[in-house]
Design an enzyme around this catalytic site. Sequence first.
Site, PDB file in Angstrom:
ATOM      1  N   CYS A   1      89.686 -10.209  74.648  1.00  0.00           N
ATOM      2  CA  CYS A   1      88.888  -9.835  73.476  1.00  0.00           C
ATOM      3  C   CYS A   1      87.438  -9.592  73.872  1.00  0.00           C
ATOM      4  O   CYS A   1      86.563  -9.523  73.003  1.00  0.00           O
ATOM      5  CB  CYS A   1      88.979 -10.916  72.398  1.00  0.00           C
ATOM      6  SG  CYS A   1      88.420 -12.542  72.931  1.00  0.00           S
TER       7      CYS A   1
ATOM      8  N   PHE B   1      96.900 -19.924  78.448  1.00  0.00           N
ATOM      9  CA  PHE B   1      96.211 -19.865  77.154  1.00  0.00           C
ATOM     10  C   PHE B   1      97.209 -19.405  76.099  1.00  0.00           C
ATOM     11  O   PHE B   1      96.985 -18.446  75.371  1.00  0.00           O
ATOM     12  CB  PHE B   1      94.995 -18.942  77.214  1.00  0.00           C
ATOM     13  CG  PHE B   1      93.978 -19.320  78.250  1.00  0.00           C
ATOM     14  CD1 PHE B   1      93.007 -20.276  77.982  1.00  0.00           C
ATOM     15  CD2 PHE B   1      93.996 -18.735  79.510  1.00  0.00           C
ATOM     16  CE1 PHE B   1      92.073 -20.634  78.945  1.00  0.00           C
ATOM     17  CE2 PHE B   1      93.064 -19.075  80.479  1.00  0.00           C
ATOM     18  CZ  PHE B   1      92.089 -20.033  80.201  1.00  0.00           C
TER      19      PHE B   1
END
Length: 406
Positions: free
Chosen positions: A364, A270
């Site tokens: 997150c 990612f």
Amino acid sequence: MILTIDRLGHLGDGIARGPAGPVYIPGLLPGEEVEGTLDGDRLIDPRIVTPSADRKKPPCPHARTCGGCLMQHASDAFVTAWKEGIVKGALAGQGLDAPFRPTHTSPPNSRRRATLAARKTKGGALIGFHAHGSDLIIPVPNCHLLHPDLLATLPALEALTRAGGSRTTELALTITRSLAGPDVAVTGGKDLDATLRMDLARIAESHGLARLTWAGETVALRTAPMQRFGKALVAPPPGAFLQATPQGEAALLHAVTEAVGDAKRIADLFAGCGTFALPLAEKAELLAVEGDSAMTAALEKGWRATPGLKKVTTETRDLFRRPLEPDELRPFDAVVIDPPRAGAEAQFATLARSQVPVIAAVSCNPVTFARDAKTLVTAGWHLDWVQVIDQFRWSSHVELAARFSR
């Protein structure tokens, strides 16, 4: 009725014990006594009877009405402890624990990227953040969250709203601070035609916008909106992911760099446009994997234009459907993984079976991080440490970095 706040919820609401169950009251802190009229699980017209020692006067004049910030009424020390507690609670829910490093909090007026709501009005334009739990737009000309360069784009945003907005629909204006000036992406506006294209191009030129994207189409490009990742300069595609503050990005990079140590070959999963891959390439060879081909192309272009970096190989791949398998991970000394909020359940399952010595994880979402961490720990990995990186100051949003080792 007088109630006492027991704790905060994950969205920052104070939670008290009412006669029929929990009562949720925004803007309250644990230990505070509050008086008001009970209506279901809400308290109407709450009035603080006994304030907390952690209560402070919000620094921003918009704090009471704007929904962009939820915790300006609390001390920095309280917010730090609260966010660490959210992560610890998520880990405890999976039966996990770890040493915590000191939290890094980005300073006020440091947000370099934000999405504002806008609506054309009879006299001009209304631009700002939504009120808490409402579609009402609150103007924020003196915002204490946004970088001054973003606030300086408000005249340009007003001009764009007047030109391409309407009084019946709402625009979303994503503004990003770049080295070349504001990078603006707009959705929800009028359909492009020849006249609107010319008007938008004139606005971009007169207000010095680096790039203007309208409904996914770049309608003006004065100069490439560059971002710096280590030594490399990268022009991210419109709307590409970028860490919210440069200070937060630096703290995450420092944590990731320390976690991977002297690794010579690293897989960055990612990878986005190279937030971690390009700085790490100053000392190690990288495989950078990202699902968006425009972002991998920007990363590769930035690498090729930067002398002195070690080899970076990019791959466009959907890691949710096709995670890297253990045999593909065998050549690497370390893995960096920074998935979206949903986490990376499939990829962590293959990482758990791999022989990679070290994983630097960025997240997150504490809940999905704890879930994925449990997968590793169950397979014999050790969670060495966790650090909260608070880029979204005064919000309920929590980010973190962590190190896993065999």
